[in-house]
Every structure is written in C-alpha cells, then in structure tokens.
Design an enzyme around this catalytic site. Structure first.
Site, mmCIF file in Angstrom:
data_model
loop_
_atom_site.group_PDB
_atom_site.id
_atom_site.type_symbol
_atom_site.label_atom_id
_atom_site.label_comp_id
_atom_site.label_asym_id
_atom_site.label_seq_id
_atom_site.Cartn_x
_atom_site.Cartn_y
_atom_site.Cartn_z
ATOM 1 N N GLN A 249 0.679 -1.067 0.021
ATOM 2 C CA GLN A 249 -0.065 -0.076 -0.085
ATOM 3 C C GLN A 249 0.886 1.114 0.043
ATOM 4 O OE1 GLN A 249 -3.448 -0.146 -0.293
ATOM 5 N NE2 GLN A 249 -2.942 -1.833 -1.003
ATOM 6 N N HIS A 252 1.534 3.257 -3.402
ATOM 7 C CA HIS A 252 0.414 4.219 -3.804
ATOM 8 C C HIS A 252 1.004 5.782 -3.915
ATOM 9 C CE1 HIS A 252 -3.673 2.681 -4.305
ATOM 10 N NE2 HIS A 252 -3.599 1.840 -3.365
ATOM 11 N N GLU A 317 -7.746 4.130 6.932
ATOM 12 C CA GLU A 317 -8.328 3.935 5.996
ATOM 13 C C GLU A 317 -8.906 2.515 5.812
ATOM 14 O OE1 GLU A 317 -8.584 4.569 0.868
ATOM 15 O OE2 GLU A 317 -6.664 4.801 2.149
ATOM 16 N N HIS A 318 -7.629 1.729 5.601
ATOM 17 C CA HIS A 318 -7.430 0.242 5.735
ATOM 18 C C HIS A 318 -6.888 -0.352 6.881
ATOM 19 C CE1 HIS A 318 -7.027 1.870 1.234
ATOM 20 N NE2 HIS A 318 -8.030 0.906 1.146
ATOM 21 N N ASP A 351 -9.038 -3.397 -2.970
ATOM 22 C CA ASP A 351 -8.724 -2.648 -3.744
ATOM 23 C C ASP A 351 -9.265 -2.909 -5.324
ATOM 24 O OD1 ASP A 351 -7.825 -0.568 -2.280
ATOM 25 O OD2 ASP A 351 -5.550 -1.109 -2.956
ATOM 26 N N HIS A 411 -46.180 30.374 11.825
ATOM 27 C CA HIS A 411 -46.373 28.874 11.773
ATOM 28 C C HIS A 411 -47.600 28.318 12.721
ATOM 29 C CE1 HIS A 411 -42.223 29.352 10.657
ATOM 30 N NE2 HIS A 411 -42.031 28.052 10.713
#
Length: 436
Positions: A249, A252, A317-318, A351, A411
C-alpha cells in the site's frame, strides 16, 4: 504500555500549506467562466491532450473494449460481478418505510436515487480502472438516472483499459479529462457537458481539494486523501507477510502512511528486516521507501485491548487484522474505513476485486463516516400524510402551542386554521387541554 519501534518522520499526510487551495480555486474559476474553452486549454496544459470533443465516441469506446484480451475481459467481468453483487445486496437491505404513528397520521421515507452523478477515475500515475467499478457500478445499482465519467489520458493517450472498465460498468457518457478541469466541468457544466448533482471517486491532492471546495454546490462521496494502511498482527504471522502488506500500500504515493500495531516485539523487528529486504527488490521501491521512511510506524502494545485502542486512535482507511482472533477486532473496533480479517485476505483484494468498495475515508475521517457504498447515491427523503380531520386537529393543537413557544405566530396560524376547520368534527380523540 505502548511503545514505538519506528516513528513517522512527518506528523501528518496533509501537507497542503494553502498553495494547493489557491491553485485549485483559480482553476475552478477559470472553468466556471470559460466553459469548454477553458477545459481545452487546461487539458492541453496539464494532460497534453487536444481534441475537438473530450467525450469519447461510441466507436472509440467500442475500440477500447475490443482491445481487451480474452483473459483481461474475463478478469474485468469477474471483478465487476463481485462489486455489483455486493452493491445490490446493500441496496436490498435498504427499505422504504411507512408507519402510522397515530390513527390517521402516516409518516414514511423513500430511498430516492440521485439523478445525475459524475465519477472521477484517476489515471495519471497508475491507470486505476478499479475505480470505475467502485463508482459507476455502485451508482448504477443505486438507480441513478445519468452516470458520467472522467479519466485523464495515460501518457498522453486515451487510457484504454479505464475506458473499457467505465463502459462495461454502464457509464452513459465517457470523457477523456483529468484533474481539476474534469471535476469543474462536471460540477459547473459547460456548453457540451451537462452539470451533475454529485461527484464521486478518488484523486490526487488537487482533485480532492476541488471536490472539497465544490461541496455544497454539488454533493460529494467523501473527503479522500493519500492512501493509508494499518496492519494489526500478532505472532501467528511472520514478518515477510506483514512487510509485504505494508509496502503493497505504501507504493500508492510518497505520502501514504503504513502502520503496524503488534504485541510481538519479535514480529516488529522481523518486519523491519523484511521491509529492508523487500525495498531492495520491489519495482516501486522509490515511492514505497519514501512513504515508509516518512510515514511508516511500528507500534508495540502489551495487550490486545491496547491494540484496539491504538487502532481506533489511528482510524486508518484500511485495517488488516492478522491475529489469532480477528473477530475480536471486528467486534471491538469503531474507527476504520474497511476491515480485512485474517491472513488469507488483504487490502489489494479490496482495492481490485473482492467486491467491497475501495473509496474509503482517510485523515481520520473514519471517526465519523464509512466509505462509498450504494447508500451514498441515494437520498432518504421523508414524507407525511394526515388522513383524518381528527388527526389534523390533534396535531394542529400541539403544533400551535409549540410554535408559539418559539415566537412563530405565522407557523402557529398554519396549525390553528386546521384546528378551526377540522376540529369541530373531532369525535374520536380526547383533545389536549386548551386545544381550541
């Protein structure tokens, strides 16, 4: 006790010093005022691609699909089948609702698909065709009426595999556009591109900032920054497996955090050794090594509960859990984008192919949101209906007094006129005190 075997050298993956925001604001303004002409100028400037129309023709799309080998087509179909099947199961779990809360008072909600959706598929550094499955297919399953896509050219040419994936996922319009100009064109609309109601899909820092700045004018799926991964492991696995999953990862981008939380000092040390070995042979080592040097962490805990607490603090995230009892973390953890439970699975599966969505919250946003799913493309819209005079008068009486508590005379009169018109026929209720 919690200790750091390795500490990140950079405190945050958010390095936007304001220059990104300024640049994006200028680009958005240029497209908003300049339309197609501005889009073309920016496309030539940033992507080196000049076309009469950036929308691909049916023949061009057919060519990209036909360029796939038999194996590539089968693999794409397999991945899209997994995404479609899970998205459909998610949608099936969402039910329209109608309930009679009092006799004659009916409340309900409907899950209404967003009408126009624009999906961005990144492709400048890597042709991330999987993002087409995650965005286009999910919007399609949700029932969105019009789904358009933008993806940049790859090395100055139409990215054939991305286009094929977009087409097979069911995109209505496919544009070879990248970066801020693509996001702006979809949000504002141009002479040739009708504006969308929502933007979805990941992208670089400029794309993410464009979405953030446009939020409110259009909806967005979520705020997404650099990819993050967290591995939670004990001594039931080895350093090679952990290092492989961290570096897989980290490739990336140079600002992608990769973190190990473990209760085994031996595993922590072995992982460090394996990372050093793998970085000597990994083809993407130039990126992964920088990410690991600046953002990599190894956190050593004494207990399983400390591991859970640290994982929730990181809010990655993961999160890949490779322990003897991964379900313990499934049941205890609260802050994560997606969990990958057991050594047999990994983030790369999520992914690319397994079926869950890979567009997930970063920068600790997992504390308050999950990732992209079919529900993001649906609006849960309520409605109400009063079916009897008695019910209208009853609700009106309560409503009038509550409005007056807030000083809203107009109202209150909306309620009072119902009490006056329908209250005389009220024979089925014991009216509240001072109702008339």
């Amino acid at each position: 006790m919690i200790r750091h075997i390795k500490t990140a050298q950079v405190s945050s993956s958010d390095s936007n010093d304001g220059s990104v925001t300024k640049a994006v604001e200028a680009l958005l303004a240029k497209v908003e005022s300049g339309g197609d002409k501005a889009v073309r100028e920016l496309s030539v400037q940033f992507d080196k691609l000049d076309r009469d129309s950036y929308r691909l023709t049916k023949d061009e799309i057919a060519t990209t699909i036909n360029s796939l080998t038999k194996r590539e087509r089968e693999d794409l179909d397999f991945a899209q089948d997994q995404v479609r099947r899970f998205a459909q199961a998610q949608k099936d779990s969402l039910k329209d609702l109608e309930i009679e809360t009092l006799p004659g008072v009916v409340l309900g909600h409907r899950n209404v698909p967003i009408q126009n959706v624009g999906c961005y598929v990144p492709g400048g550094k890597y042709p991330l065709l999987a993002s087409a499955h995650m965005t286009v297919l999910t919007a399609r399953v949700a029932g969105c009426e019009r789904v358009i896509t933008c993806a940049p050219p790859f090395k100055g040419k139409i990215s054939e595999k991305i286009v094929a994936a977009q087409a097979l996922a069911g995109a209505d319009e496919i544009y070879c556009l990248g970066g801020v100009q693509a996001i702006a064109a979809m949000a504002y609309g141009t002479e040739t591109i009708d504006a969308v109601d929502m933007l979805a899909g990941p992208g670089n820092a400029y794309v993410a900032e464009a979405k953030r700045l446009l939020f409110g004018k259009v909806g967005i799926d979520l705020f997404a920054g650099p990819t993050e991964t967290l591995v939670i492991a004990d001594d039931s696995v080895d350093g090679e497996l952990v290092a492989t999953d961290l570096l897989g990862q980290a490739e990336h981008g140079i600002n992608s955090p990769a973190v190990l939380i473990t209760n085994s000092e031996k595993l922590a040390r072995d992982t460090l050794d394996e990372i050093k070995r793998l970085l000597a042979i990994l083809p993407t080592a130039e990126i992964a090594s920088k990410a690991w040097e600046d953002f990599g962490e190894i956190i050593l805990c004494d207990t399983i509960d400390e591991m859970v607490s640290e994982a929730d603090r990181v809010a990655s995230e993961h999160v890949q859990v490779m322990t003897r009892d991964p379900d313990y973390f499934l049941n205890k953890m609260r802050n994560y984008g997606a969990l990958f439970l057991g050594a047999r699975t990994n983030v790369a599966f999520g992914d690319k192919v397994i079926g869950t969505n890979h567009t997930l919250p970063t920068n600790k946003a997992a504390r308050y949101t999950g990732g992209l799913w079919v529900g993001k493309f649906l609006k849960t819209c309520t409605y109400q209906r009063i079916e009897t005079d008695e019910a209208s008068a009853l609700i009106g009486a309560y409503g009038s007094r509550l409005c007056l508590m807030e000083g809203f005379a107009g109202h209150a009169e909306q309620a009072n006129i119902r009490v006056r018109r329908y209250g005389r026929k009220n024979v089925g209720y014991a009216m509240p005190a001072d109702a008339s």
